[in-house]
Design a protein around this motif. Sequence first.
Motif, PDB file in Angstrom:
ATOM      1  N   LEU A  28       0.796  -1.112  -0.096  1.00 47.18           N
ATOM      2  CA  LEU A  28      -0.024   0.072  -0.052  1.00 47.18           C
ATOM      3  C   LEU A  28       0.784   1.078  -0.186  1.00 47.18           C
ATOM      4  O   LEU A  28       0.332   2.203  -0.597  1.00 47.18           O
ATOM      5  CB  LEU A  28      -0.950  -0.105   1.057  1.00 47.18           C
ATOM      6  N   ASP A  29       2.188   1.364   0.932  1.00 43.96           N
ATOM      7  CA  ASP A  29       2.653   2.404   0.715  1.00 43.96           C
ATOM      8  C   ASP A  29       3.979   2.585  -0.235  1.00 43.96           C
ATOM      9  O   ASP A  29       4.827   3.517   0.081  1.00 43.96           O
ATOM     10  CB  ASP A  29       3.219   2.420   2.343  1.00 43.96           C
ATOM     11  N   LYS A  42      -1.248   5.993  -0.462  1.00 43.59           N
ATOM     12  CA  LYS A  42      -1.909   4.831  -0.044  1.00 43.59           C
ATOM     13  C   LYS A  42      -2.943   4.428  -1.276  1.00 43.59           C
ATOM     14  O   LYS A  42      -2.861   3.148  -1.826  1.00 43.59           O
ATOM     15  CB  LYS A  42      -2.636   4.593   1.028  1.00 43.59           C
ATOM     16  N   GLU A 236      -7.023   2.051   5.722  1.00 46.01           N
ATOM     17  CA  GLU A 236      -6.532   0.773   4.961  1.00 46.01           C
ATOM     18  C   GLU A 236      -7.070  -0.594   5.823  1.00 46.01           C
ATOM     19  O   GLU A 236      -7.079  -0.506   6.978  1.00 46.01           O
ATOM     20  CB  GLU A 236      -4.896   0.600   5.195  1.00 46.01           C
TER      21      GLU A 236
END
Length: 280
Positions: A28-29, A42, A236
């Motif tokens: 995600l990052d 994200k 998230e």
Amino acid sequence: MCNRIIIILLILGISGQSSAQDNLLDSLDTDTNATTVWPSFKGLQIVSLQSTKMVGQGDLYFVVSHRFGSLKDGINTFFGLDNATTKLGFIYGIKNWVSIGISRHTLNKTYELAFKYRLINQNENSLISLVGYNTIQISSQLDKDVYPQLSFQNRLSYTSQVLISRSLSKALTIEVIVSYIHKNVYDPIIENQKQFSIGGGGRFKLSKRLSVNAEYMYSNKPSFYRNPLSLGLDIETGGHVFQLLFTNSQGMTESSYLTNAAGDWGNGDVYFGFNLYRVF
């Protein structure tokens, strides 16, 4: 390298296997198979505008977005919930640096084809990430009974954007966006056929699972519409990236979002909505 150049030229010309859920948290990052100095975004969008985050090669994203009616209408429309608009779409990573997307929007019954491609990635050798974004929108709502001379070309509008981002720290990423929009059919009284806009946004990371985002664009629009301003919260949740947001523009295609923002933050004329991404 030659294939990459050819694909970029094809994309510019039109405008003028899957990740497992338990691996999603790790991706995600960061951009897939790319070394960054710090984590960036994200989500694939800051709020409504595109971020410089890319879809990884072979990944397929399912996108669901909603923009409800104005909160200003109050209980008469259940604070906008009676007037929801929806976007459904898919985004596929052809390579780690290029993706293709297709979506359908209920507002103006618009279909959209999108290409996103990374030219530079922030790393030890580069201070910025540089991404291009091009879309073609097809309005299926236009009616030949209203426009007797209507052709397929009249239904089209085009967007070209340059996205430049920099991660300043583990918590803060900023992005500058330059945009050009061309509409084949438009109302000259309230909008321009060709519109340039510049602005940007950023993300501030609160925790591993939360970040606050904001974006604003200024353009050479007539006074009938306003410049889009949006605030959002990224959450998230394992297999999903969920974005809650407030905005003064109900449209979700770039051409509608940037050119037809009708809400006024000062009068409480704001739309609540969300973006939801599911990766396969």
